[in-house]
Design an enzyme around this catalytic site. Structure first.
Site, PDB file in Angstrom:
ATOM      1  NE  ARG A   1      -6.969 -30.197  62.949  1.00  0.00           N
ATOM      2  CZ  ARG A   1      -5.959 -29.337  63.133  1.00  0.00           C
ATOM      3  NH1 ARG A   1      -5.299 -28.884  62.093  1.00  0.00           N
ATOM      4  NH2 ARG A   1      -5.617 -28.951  64.338  1.00  0.00           N
TER       5      ARG A   1
ATOM      6  CD  GLU B   1       2.287 -26.099  75.318  1.00  0.00           C
ATOM      7  OE1 GLU B   1       2.023 -26.278  74.123  1.00  0.00           O
ATOM      8  OE2 GLU B   1       3.105 -26.765  75.964  1.00  0.00           O
TER       9      GLU B   1
HETATM   10  P1  AMP Z   1      -6.727 -26.688  73.289  1.00  0.00           P
HETATM   11  O1  AMP Z   1      -7.210 -25.282  73.191  1.00  0.00           O
HETATM   12  O2  AMP Z   1      -5.472 -26.849  74.095  1.00  0.00           O
HETATM   13  O3  AMP Z   1      -7.826 -27.642  73.763  1.00  0.00           O
HETATM   14  O4  AMP Z   1      -6.300 -27.120  71.821  1.00  0.00           O
HETATM   15  C1  AMP Z   1      -7.256 -27.519  70.901  1.00  0.00           C
HETATM   16  C2  AMP Z   1      -6.998 -26.970  69.530  1.00  0.00           C
HETATM   17  O5  AMP Z   1      -5.640 -27.119  69.148  1.00  0.00           O
HETATM   18  C3  AMP Z   1      -7.835 -27.717  68.511  1.00  0.00           C
HETATM   19  O6  AMP Z   1      -8.284 -26.789  67.534  1.00  0.00           O
HETATM   20  C4  AMP Z   1      -6.880 -28.743  67.933  1.00  0.00           C
HETATM   21  O7  AMP Z   1      -7.104 -28.902  66.559  1.00  0.00           O
HETATM   22  C5  AMP Z   1      -5.483 -28.174  68.198  1.00  0.00           C
HETATM   23  N1  AMP Z   1      -4.574 -29.161  68.827  1.00  0.00           N
HETATM   24  C6  AMP Z   1      -4.047 -29.101  70.079  1.00  0.00           C
HETATM   25  N2  AMP Z   1      -3.237 -30.141  70.343  1.00  0.00           N
HETATM   26  C7  AMP Z   1      -3.221 -30.901  69.214  1.00  0.00           C
HETATM   27  C8  AMP Z   1      -2.584 -32.146  68.844  1.00  0.00           C
HETATM   28  N3  AMP Z   1      -1.762 -32.821  69.703  1.00  0.00           N
HETATM   29  N4  AMP Z   1      -2.819 -32.628  67.603  1.00  0.00           N
HETATM   30  C9  AMP Z   1      -3.645 -31.969  66.747  1.00  0.00           C
HETATM   31  N5  AMP Z   1      -4.263 -30.813  67.029  1.00  0.00           N
HETATM   32  C10 AMP Z   1      -4.072 -30.269  68.250  1.00  0.00           C
END
Ligand code: AMP
Length: 181
Positions: free
Chosen positions: A64, A101
């Site tokens: 995205r 995670e």
């Molecule tokens: P993070 O590495 O935890 O900051 O996760 C960010 C990545 O995971 C991004 O590429 C987001 O598109 C995706 N992502 C994580 N959580 C969500 C969510 N609740 N809804 C949509 N995309 C998410």
């Protein structure tokens, strides 16, 4: 950004409960992208902070981040650099492990995507824990980029990602925030 537009933008993001797994609310930006006014204004708001400053490259995170990042690159007349999951880019890459995670994954960028010293903005749709963006910033720095900012349409502030990226010395711009994760 006017409070009305912030509200409209937030309303244009669809919430999908329990996707991809129970307890997660997936913030689906396809509805925002499908509304011409919301899409254009979101891009305008994200680029506003760098009006007048020279940006050499916009780096977008698969997938995205390619859509948002491509539109921003066009608007600021910069090049675009894709950051992809491992094994997708055809030329010689550098890779970086980043925290998920549960466990880790790898992202990659072409070794020659940046000329050392170039000013780069990192773009993704959403920041949650910040693990992906942290990995991307390390990757970009490894190939010589000066990461001048990171921007995201959506912030999940409770997960602390934006704070983590600011602590790396990179200013963060986000447009809408949702509680929880
Ligand atoms: P993070 O590495 O935890 O900051 O996760 C960010 C990545 O995971 C991004 O590429 C987001 O598109 C995706 N992502 C994580 N959580 C969500 C969510 N609740 N809804 C949509 N995309 C998410």
């Amino acid at each position: 950004m006017t409070p009305e537009f912030a509200q409209d933008l937030k309303a244009s993001v669809r919430a999908i409960p329990d996707y991809p797994k129970p307890g997660i609310i997936f913030r689906d930006i396809t509805t925002l992208l499908g509304e011409p006014r919301a899409f254009r204004r979101a891009i305008d708001e994200l680029v506003q902070s760098w009006a007048g400053s020279k940006i050499d490259k916009v780096a977008g995170i698969e997938a995205r981040g390619f859509i948002i990042g491509g539109a921003i690159a066009h608007q600021v007349s910069s090049g675009f650099v894709p950051i992809r999951k491992k094994g997708k880019l055809p030329h010689t890459c550098v890779s970086m492990e980043y925290a998920l995670e549960y466990g880790t994954d790898k992202i990659e960028v072409h070794v020659d995507a940046i000329t050392p010293g170039e000013r780069v903005i990192l773009v993704d749709d959403l920041i949650a824990t910040g693990g992906t963006a942290e990995g991307a910033i390390k990757l970009l720095r490894q190939i010589g980029a000066e990461v001048v900012a990171a921007c995201f349409v959506i912030d999940l502030p409770e997960l602390g990602g934006a704070a983590k990226i600011r602590a790396m010395g990179v200013p963060v711009r986000t447009l809408v925030a949702f509680e929880g994760h």
